[in-house]
Design a protein around this motif. Structure first.
Motif, PDB file in Angstrom:
ATOM      1  N   LEU A   1       0.588  -1.202  -0.057  1.00  0.00           N
ATOM      2  CA  LEU A   1       0.082  -0.201   0.059  1.00  0.00           C
ATOM      3  C   LEU A   1       0.763   1.296   0.140  1.00  0.00           C
ATOM      4  O   LEU A   1       0.644   2.073  -0.697  1.00  0.00           O
ATOM      5  CB  LEU A   1      -0.858  -0.152   1.458  1.00  0.00           C
ATOM      6  N   LYS A   2       2.115   1.351   0.894  1.00  0.00           N
ATOM      7  CA  LYS A   2       2.821   2.444   0.663  1.00  0.00           C
ATOM      8  C   LYS A   2       3.759   2.605  -0.525  1.00  0.00           C
ATOM      9  O   LYS A   2       3.630   3.762  -0.960  1.00  0.00           O
ATOM     10  CB  LYS A   2       3.900   2.209   1.620  1.00  0.00           C
ATOM     11  N   GLU A   3       3.883   1.529  -1.187  1.00  0.00           N
ATOM     12  CA  GLU A   3       4.594   1.587  -2.431  1.00  0.00           C
ATOM     13  C   GLU A   3       3.535   2.189  -3.401  1.00  0.00           C
ATOM     14  O   GLU A   3       4.003   3.009  -4.215  1.00  0.00           O
ATOM     15  CB  GLU A   3       4.941   0.242  -2.827  1.00  0.00           C
ATOM     16  N   ALA A   4       2.247   1.545  -3.513  1.00  0.00           N
ATOM     17  CA  ALA A   4       1.475   2.078  -4.328  1.00  0.00           C
ATOM     18  C   ALA A   4       1.085   3.669  -4.234  1.00  0.00           C
ATOM     19  O   ALA A   4       0.919   4.577  -5.136  1.00  0.00           O
ATOM     20  CB  ALA A   4      -0.105   1.471  -4.042  1.00  0.00           C
ATOM     21  N   ALA A   5       1.128   4.199  -3.021  1.00  0.00           N
ATOM     22  CA  ALA A   5       0.991   5.445  -2.627  1.00  0.00           C
ATOM     23  C   ALA A   5       1.901   6.463  -3.075  1.00  0.00           C
ATOM     24  O   ALA A   5       1.814   7.246  -3.863  1.00  0.00           O
ATOM     25  CB  ALA A   5       0.757   5.715  -0.938  1.00  0.00           C
ATOM     26  N   ALA A   6       3.245   5.933  -2.992  1.00  0.00           N
ATOM     27  CA  ALA A   6       4.535   6.592  -3.403  1.00  0.00           C
ATOM     28  C   ALA A   6       4.372   6.825  -4.969  1.00  0.00           C
ATOM     29  O   ALA A   6       4.728   7.502  -5.382  1.00  0.00           O
ATOM     30  CB  ALA A   6       5.665   5.875  -3.045  1.00  0.00           C
ATOM     31  N   SER A   7       3.981   5.601  -5.531  1.00  0.00           N
ATOM     32  CA  SER A   7       3.918   5.680  -7.111  1.00  0.00           C
ATOM     33  C   SER A   7       2.909   6.318  -7.668  1.00  0.00           C
ATOM     34  O   SER A   7       3.115   7.205  -8.751  1.00  0.00           O
ATOM     35  CB  SER A   7       3.665   4.015  -7.334  1.00  0.00           C
ATOM     36  N   PHE A   8       1.774   6.591  -6.940  1.00  0.00           N
ATOM     37  CA  PHE A   8       0.700   7.549  -7.339  1.00  0.00           C
ATOM     38  C   PHE A   8       1.127   9.022  -7.265  1.00  0.00           C
ATOM     39  O   PHE A   8       1.020   9.752  -8.074  1.00  0.00           O
ATOM     40  CB  PHE A   8      -0.632   7.416  -6.391  1.00  0.00           C
ATOM     41  N   ILE A   9       1.892   9.278  -6.239  1.00  0.00           N
ATOM     42  CA  ILE A   9       2.376  10.771  -6.037  1.00  0.00           C
ATOM     43  C   ILE A   9       3.520  10.846  -6.998  1.00  0.00           C
ATOM     44  O   ILE A   9       3.686  12.131  -7.584  1.00  0.00           O
ATOM     45  CB  ILE A   9       2.771  10.717  -4.453  1.00  0.00           C
ATOM     46  N   GLN A  10       4.421   9.943  -7.214  1.00  0.00           N
ATOM     47  CA  GLN A  10       5.607  10.174  -8.224  1.00  0.00           C
ATOM     48  C   GLN A  10       5.048  10.420  -9.502  1.00  0.00           C
ATOM     49  O   GLN A  10       5.499  11.036 -10.289  1.00  0.00           O
ATOM     50  CB  GLN A  10       6.532   8.901  -8.119  1.00  0.00           C
TER      51      GLN A  10
ATOM     52  N   ASP B   1      -3.042   8.400   7.001  1.00  0.00           N
ATOM     53  CA  ASP B   1      -4.270   8.074   7.505  1.00  0.00           C
ATOM     54  C   ASP B   1      -5.073   7.041   6.266  1.00  0.00           C
ATOM     55  O   ASP B   1      -5.570   6.094   6.888  1.00  0.00           O
ATOM     56  CB  ASP B   1      -5.262   9.152   7.774  1.00  0.00           C
ATOM     57  N   LEU B   2      -5.005   7.347   5.345  1.00  0.00           N
ATOM     58  CA  LEU B   2      -5.832   6.636   4.124  1.00  0.00           C
ATOM     59  C   LEU B   2      -4.988   5.289   3.661  1.00  0.00           C
ATOM     60  O   LEU B   2      -5.654   4.326   3.898  1.00  0.00           O
ATOM     61  CB  LEU B   2      -5.534   7.344   2.640  1.00  0.00           C
ATOM     62  N   VAL B   3      -3.719   5.366   3.965  1.00  0.00           N
ATOM     63  CA  VAL B   3      -2.932   4.037   3.832  1.00  0.00           C
ATOM     64  C   VAL B   3      -3.284   3.065   5.119  1.00  0.00           C
ATOM     65  O   VAL B   3      -3.769   1.983   4.826  1.00  0.00           O
ATOM     66  CB  VAL B   3      -1.469   4.245   3.822  1.00  0.00           C
ATOM     67  N   ALA B   4      -3.403   3.586   6.294  1.00  0.00           N
ATOM     68  CA  ALA B   4      -3.501   3.068   7.424  1.00  0.00           C
ATOM     69  C   ALA B   4      -5.112   2.379   7.314  1.00  0.00           C
ATOM     70  O   ALA B   4      -5.087   1.212   8.009  1.00  0.00           O
ATOM     71  CB  ALA B   4      -3.348   4.042   8.730  1.00  0.00           C
TER      72      ALA B   4
ATOM     73  N   SER C   1      -7.041  12.757  -7.805  1.00  0.00           N
ATOM     74  CA  SER C   1      -6.587  11.501  -8.604  1.00  0.00           C
ATOM     75  C   SER C   1      -6.042  10.337  -7.579  1.00  0.00           C
ATOM     76  O   SER C   1      -6.224   9.214  -7.984  1.00  0.00           O
ATOM     77  CB  SER C   1      -5.466  12.050  -9.612  1.00  0.00           C
ATOM     78  N   VAL C   2      -5.286  10.682  -6.745  1.00  0.00           N
ATOM     79  CA  VAL C   2      -4.635   9.656  -5.840  1.00  0.00           C
ATOM     80  C   VAL C   2      -5.773   8.925  -4.999  1.00  0.00           C
ATOM     81  O   VAL C   2      -5.773   7.676  -5.012  1.00  0.00           O
ATOM     82  CB  VAL C   2      -3.739  10.491  -4.717  1.00  0.00           C
ATOM     83  N   LYS C   3      -6.760   9.701  -4.577  1.00  0.00           N
ATOM     84  CA  LYS C   3      -7.698   9.024  -3.835  1.00  0.00           C
ATOM     85  C   LYS C   3      -8.530   8.260  -4.717  1.00  0.00           C
ATOM     86  O   LYS C   3      -9.107   7.116  -4.547  1.00  0.00           O
ATOM     87  CB  LYS C   3      -8.893  10.125  -3.235  1.00  0.00           C
ATOM     88  N   GLU C   4      -8.667   8.704  -5.985  1.00  0.00           N
ATOM     89  CA  GLU C   4      -9.575   7.917  -6.965  1.00  0.00           C
ATOM     90  C   GLU C   4      -8.793   6.600  -7.436  1.00  0.00           C
ATOM     91  O   GLU C   4      -9.049   5.435  -7.350  1.00  0.00           O
ATOM     92  CB  GLU C   4      -9.578   8.597  -8.373  1.00  0.00           C
ATOM     93  N   SER C   5      -7.542   6.758  -7.469  1.00  0.00           N
ATOM     94  CA  SER C   5      -6.437   5.620  -7.669  1.00  0.00           C
ATOM     95  C   SER C   5      -6.605   4.513  -6.448  1.00  0.00           C
ATOM     96  O   SER C   5      -6.552   3.408  -6.835  1.00  0.00           O
ATOM     97  CB  SER C   5      -4.934   5.938  -7.814  1.00  0.00           C
ATOM     98  N   PHE C   6      -6.384   5.135  -5.112  1.00  0.00           N
ATOM     99  CA  PHE C   6      -6.759   4.156  -4.192  1.00  0.00           C
ATOM    100  C   PHE C   6      -8.234   3.446  -4.135  1.00  0.00           C
ATOM    101  O   PHE C   6      -8.135   2.220  -3.780  1.00  0.00           O
ATOM    102  CB  PHE C   6      -6.921   4.999  -2.608  1.00  0.00           C
ATOM    103  N   PHE C   7      -9.197   4.136  -4.714  1.00  0.00           N
ATOM    104  CA  PHE C   7     -10.626   3.597  -4.671  1.00  0.00           C
ATOM    105  C   PHE C   7     -10.638   2.458  -5.553  1.00  0.00           C
ATOM    106  O   PHE C   7     -11.024   1.508  -5.270  1.00  0.00           O
ATOM    107  CB  PHE C   7     -11.338   4.822  -5.059  1.00  0.00           C
ATOM    108  N   PHE C   8     -10.073   2.727  -6.908  1.00  0.00           N
ATOM    109  CA  PHE C   8     -10.090   1.478  -7.763  1.00  0.00           C
ATOM    110  C   PHE C   8      -9.304   0.494  -7.369  1.00  0.00           C
ATOM    111  O   PHE C   8      -9.531  -0.606  -7.568  1.00  0.00           O
ATOM    112  CB  PHE C   8      -9.516   2.022  -9.238  1.00  0.00           C
ATOM    113  N   LEU C   9      -8.173   0.654  -6.790  1.00  0.00           N
ATOM    114  CA  LEU C   9      -7.208  -0.409  -6.414  1.00  0.00           C
ATOM    115  C   LEU C   9      -7.900  -1.143  -5.322  1.00  0.00           C
ATOM    116  O   LEU C   9      -7.905  -2.499  -5.351  1.00  0.00           O
ATOM    117  CB  LEU C   9      -5.717   0.252  -5.725  1.00  0.00           C
TER     118      LEU C   9
END
Length: 201
Positions: A17-26, A78-81, A33-41
Protein backbone atom coordinates in the motif's frame (compact mmCIF):
# COMPACT_ATOMS: atom_id res chain seq x y z
CA UNK A 1 -1.83 -7.57 -3.14
CA UNK A 2 -4.82 -9.87 -3.61
CA UNK A 3 -2.62 -12.96 -3.82
CA UNK A 4 -0.92 -12.06 -0.53
CA UNK A 5 -4.25 -11.49 1.17
CA UNK A 6 -5.61 -14.70 -0.32
CA UNK A 7 -2.86 -16.83 1.21
CA UNK A 8 -2.86 -14.93 4.52
CA UNK A 9 0.45 -13.07 4.12
CA UNK A 10 -0.71 -9.98 6.00
CA UNK A 11 2.79 -8.60 6.59
CA UNK A 12 3.16 -7.83 2.89
CA UNK A 13 0.07 -5.62 2.64
CA UNK A 14 1.23 -2.40 4.32
CA UNK A 15 4.48 -2.19 2.28
CA UNK A 16 2.47 -2.75 -0.93
CA UNK A 17 0.00 0.00 0.00
CA UNK A 18 2.84 2.40 0.84
CA UNK A 19 4.55 1.56 -2.44
CA UNK A 20 1.30 2.21 -4.33
CA UNK A 21 0.86 5.57 -2.56
CA UNK A 22 4.42 6.61 -3.42
CA UNK A 23 3.89 5.54 -7.03
CA UNK A 24 0.68 7.58 -7.36
CA UNK A 25 2.47 10.67 -6.01
CA UNK A 26 5.53 10.16 -8.22
CA UNK A 27 3.19 10.10 -11.22
CA UNK A 28 2.27 13.65 -10.34
CA UNK A 29 -1.34 12.89 -9.45
CA UNK A 30 -3.28 15.52 -7.54
CA UNK A 31 -5.12 14.72 -4.30
CA UNK A 32 -8.37 13.76 -6.04
CA UNK A 33 -6.60 11.49 -8.52
CA UNK A 34 -4.61 9.75 -5.76
CA UNK A 35 -7.84 9.03 -3.88
CA UNK A 36 -9.48 7.74 -7.05
CA UNK A 37 -6.49 5.47 -7.67
CA UNK A 38 -6.79 4.12 -4.12
CA UNK A 39 -10.51 3.64 -4.64
CA UNK A 40 -10.04 1.59 -7.81
CA UNK A 41 -7.16 -0.42 -6.32
CA UNK A 42 -9.10 -1.23 -3.14
CA UNK A 43 -12.30 -1.98 -5.03
CA UNK A 44 -10.51 -4.43 -7.34
CA UNK A 45 -8.95 -6.30 -4.40
CA UNK A 46 -12.24 -6.37 -2.48
CA UNK A 47 -14.08 -7.67 -5.54
CA UNK A 48 -11.59 -10.55 -5.88
CA UNK A 49 -11.66 -11.34 -2.16
CA UNK A 50 -15.46 -11.54 -2.09
CA UNK A 51 -16.05 -13.03 -5.55
CA UNK A 52 -16.40 -16.59 -4.28
CA UNK A 53 -18.50 -15.86 -1.21
CA UNK A 54 -21.94 -14.37 -0.81
CA UNK A 55 -21.56 -11.13 1.08
CA UNK A 56 -24.25 -10.29 3.63
CA UNK A 57 -25.99 -6.93 3.31
CA UNK A 58 -24.16 -5.67 6.38
CA UNK A 59 -20.82 -6.60 4.82
CA UNK A 60 -21.70 -4.86 1.57
CA UNK A 61 -22.60 -1.73 3.55
CA UNK A 62 -19.25 -1.84 5.37
CA UNK A 63 -17.42 -2.09 2.05
CA UNK A 64 -19.42 0.83 0.66
CA UNK A 65 -18.66 2.98 3.71
CA UNK A 66 -14.94 2.19 3.44
CA UNK A 67 -14.78 2.99 -0.28
CA UNK A 68 -16.70 6.24 0.11
CA UNK A 69 -14.56 7.11 3.13
CA UNK A 70 -11.43 7.09 0.98
CA UNK A 71 -12.42 10.52 -0.34
CA UNK A 72 -12.84 11.95 3.19
CA UNK A 73 -9.21 11.48 4.28
CA UNK A 74 -6.98 14.54 4.36
CA UNK A 75 -3.65 12.80 5.06
CA UNK A 76 -2.04 10.07 2.97
CA UNK A 77 -0.79 8.18 6.05
CA UNK A 78 -4.33 7.99 7.43
CA UNK A 79 -5.66 6.73 4.11
CA UNK A 80 -2.98 4.03 3.86
CA UNK A 81 -3.56 2.97 7.48
CA UNK A 82 -7.33 2.73 7.00
CA UNK A 83 -6.98 0.76 3.76
CA UNK A 84 -4.55 -1.59 5.50
CA UNK A 85 -6.88 -2.10 8.48
CA UNK A 86 -9.92 -2.71 6.31
CA UNK A 87 -8.29 -5.15 3.87
CA UNK A 88 -6.70 -7.17 6.68
CA UNK A 89 -10.05 -7.38 8.47
CA UNK A 90 -11.83 -8.42 5.28
CA UNK A 91 -9.28 -11.19 4.63
CA UNK A 92 -8.84 -12.36 8.24
CA UNK A 93 -10.35 -15.76 7.47
CA UNK A 94 -7.27 -16.49 5.33
CA UNK A 95 -4.83 -16.36 8.23
CA UNK A 96 -2.45 -19.33 8.05
CA UNK A 97 -2.25 -21.84 10.90
CA UNK A 98 1.00 -23.80 10.62
CA UNK A 99 2.70 -25.79 7.87
CA UNK A 100 -0.22 -28.16 7.32
CA UNK A 101 -2.65 -25.29 7.00
CA UNK A 102 -0.23 -23.46 4.70
CA UNK A 103 -0.01 -26.51 2.47
CA UNK A 104 -3.80 -26.87 2.28
CA UNK A 105 -4.05 -23.18 1.52
CA UNK A 106 -1.50 -23.54 -1.28
CA UNK A 107 -3.35 -26.48 -2.86
CA UNK A 108 -6.60 -24.53 -2.68
CA UNK A 109 -4.84 -21.51 -4.20
CA UNK A 110 -3.53 -23.60 -7.10
CA UNK A 111 -6.97 -25.08 -7.74
CA UNK A 112 -8.47 -21.60 -7.94
CA UNK A 113 -5.67 -19.80 -9.80
CA UNK A 114 -4.38 -22.58 -12.06
CA UNK A 115 -4.86 -20.40 -15.15
CA UNK A 116 -2.50 -17.72 -13.82
CA UNK A 117 1.26 -17.70 -14.35
CA UNK A 118 1.93 -19.49 -11.06
CA UNK A 119 5.51 -19.99 -9.92
CA UNK A 120 6.76 -21.90 -6.89
CA UNK A 121 9.02 -19.02 -5.86
CA UNK A 122 6.05 -16.63 -5.92
CA UNK A 123 4.03 -18.89 -3.62
CA UNK A 124 7.08 -19.39 -1.39
CA UNK A 125 7.44 -15.63 -1.01
CA UNK A 126 3.77 -15.18 -0.17
CA UNK A 127 3.83 -17.96 2.43
CA UNK A 128 7.16 -16.98 3.93
CA UNK A 129 9.15 -20.10 2.96
CA UNK A 130 12.27 -20.59 0.88
CA UNK A 131 11.55 -21.94 -2.60
CA UNK A 132 13.68 -25.02 -1.93
CA UNK A 133 11.87 -25.84 1.32
CA UNK A 134 8.43 -25.34 -0.17
CA UNK A 135 9.39 -27.51 -3.14
CA UNK A 136 10.43 -30.30 -0.77
CA UNK A 137 7.26 -29.90 1.30
CA UNK A 138 5.14 -30.00 -1.83
CA UNK A 139 6.88 -33.13 -3.16
CA UNK A 140 6.59 -34.93 0.18
CA UNK A 141 2.88 -34.13 0.50
CA UNK A 142 1.73 -34.77 -3.09
CA UNK A 143 4.40 -37.08 -4.50
CA UNK A 144 4.66 -34.63 -7.41
CA UNK A 145 6.89 -31.71 -8.26
CA UNK A 146 5.08 -28.37 -8.25
CA UNK A 147 5.08 -27.90 -12.04
CA UNK A 148 3.86 -31.45 -12.63
CA UNK A 149 1.04 -30.99 -10.15
CA UNK A 150 0.04 -27.69 -11.75
CA UNK A 151 0.08 -29.29 -15.20
CA UNK A 152 -2.16 -32.11 -14.00
CA UNK A 153 -4.65 -29.67 -12.46
CA UNK A 154 -4.71 -27.71 -15.72
CA UNK A 155 -5.20 -30.85 -17.83
CA UNK A 156 -8.08 -32.03 -15.62
CA UNK A 157 -9.72 -28.62 -16.01
CA UNK A 158 -9.05 -28.75 -19.75
CA UNK A 159 -10.88 -32.08 -19.98
CA UNK A 160 -13.90 -30.49 -18.32
CA UNK A 161 -13.91 -27.59 -20.80
CA UNK A 162 -13.38 -29.87 -23.80
CA UNK A 163 -16.31 -31.94 -22.58
CA UNK A 164 -18.44 -28.81 -22.75
CA UNK A 165 -17.60 -28.40 -26.44
CA UNK A 166 -15.11 -25.55 -26.19
CA UNK A 167 -12.53 -25.17 -28.96
CA UNK A 168 -9.01 -26.44 -28.24
CA UNK A 169 -7.38 -22.99 -28.46
CA UNK A 170 -10.04 -21.55 -26.12
CA UNK A 171 -9.39 -24.31 -23.60
CA UNK A 172 -5.63 -23.77 -23.81
CA UNK A 173 -6.05 -20.09 -22.90
CA UNK A 174 -8.66 -20.85 -20.23
CA UNK A 175 -6.35 -23.20 -18.33
CA UNK A 176 -3.20 -21.07 -18.56
CA UNK A 177 -1.32 -22.16 -21.69
CA UNK A 178 -0.65 -19.25 -24.04
CA UNK A 179 0.83 -21.55 -26.70
CA UNK A 180 -1.66 -24.02 -28.21
CA UNK A 181 1.08 -26.38 -29.43
CA UNK A 182 2.57 -26.48 -25.94
CA UNK A 183 -0.86 -27.27 -24.52
CA UNK A 184 -1.29 -29.98 -27.15
CA UNK A 185 2.00 -31.65 -26.16
CA UNK A 186 1.24 -31.43 -22.44
CA UNK A 187 -2.24 -32.88 -22.92
CA UNK A 188 -0.96 -35.76 -25.03
CA UNK A 189 1.79 -36.47 -22.50
CA UNK A 190 -0.66 -36.89 -19.62
CA UNK A 191 -3.66 -38.30 -21.49
CA UNK A 192 -2.04 -40.34 -24.24
CA UNK A 193 -4.10 -38.60 -26.92
CA UNK A 194 -4.51 -35.10 -28.30
CA UNK A 195 -7.12 -32.61 -27.07
CA UNK A 196 -8.98 -33.03 -30.38
CA UNK A 197 -8.99 -36.82 -30.02
CA UNK A 198 -10.26 -36.49 -26.46
CA UNK A 199 -12.98 -34.12 -27.60
CA UNK A 200 -14.05 -36.30 -30.55
CA UNK A 201 -13.27 -39.94 -29.64
Amino acid sequence: MYYNLDVGNQDAILPILKEAAASFIQQGQDERSVKESFFFLSNAVIHKLTAESRMEQEGAMTVSLFLNGIFQHTHMDDLVAEAHRFLITLAKETEPGGHEQDFKRMIDFINRHYADNLKLDTLAGMLGYSTAYLGQLFKSKTGEYFNTYLDKVRIEKAKEFLGRGMKVYEVAERVGYTNVNYFHSKFKRYEGRSPSEYKNP
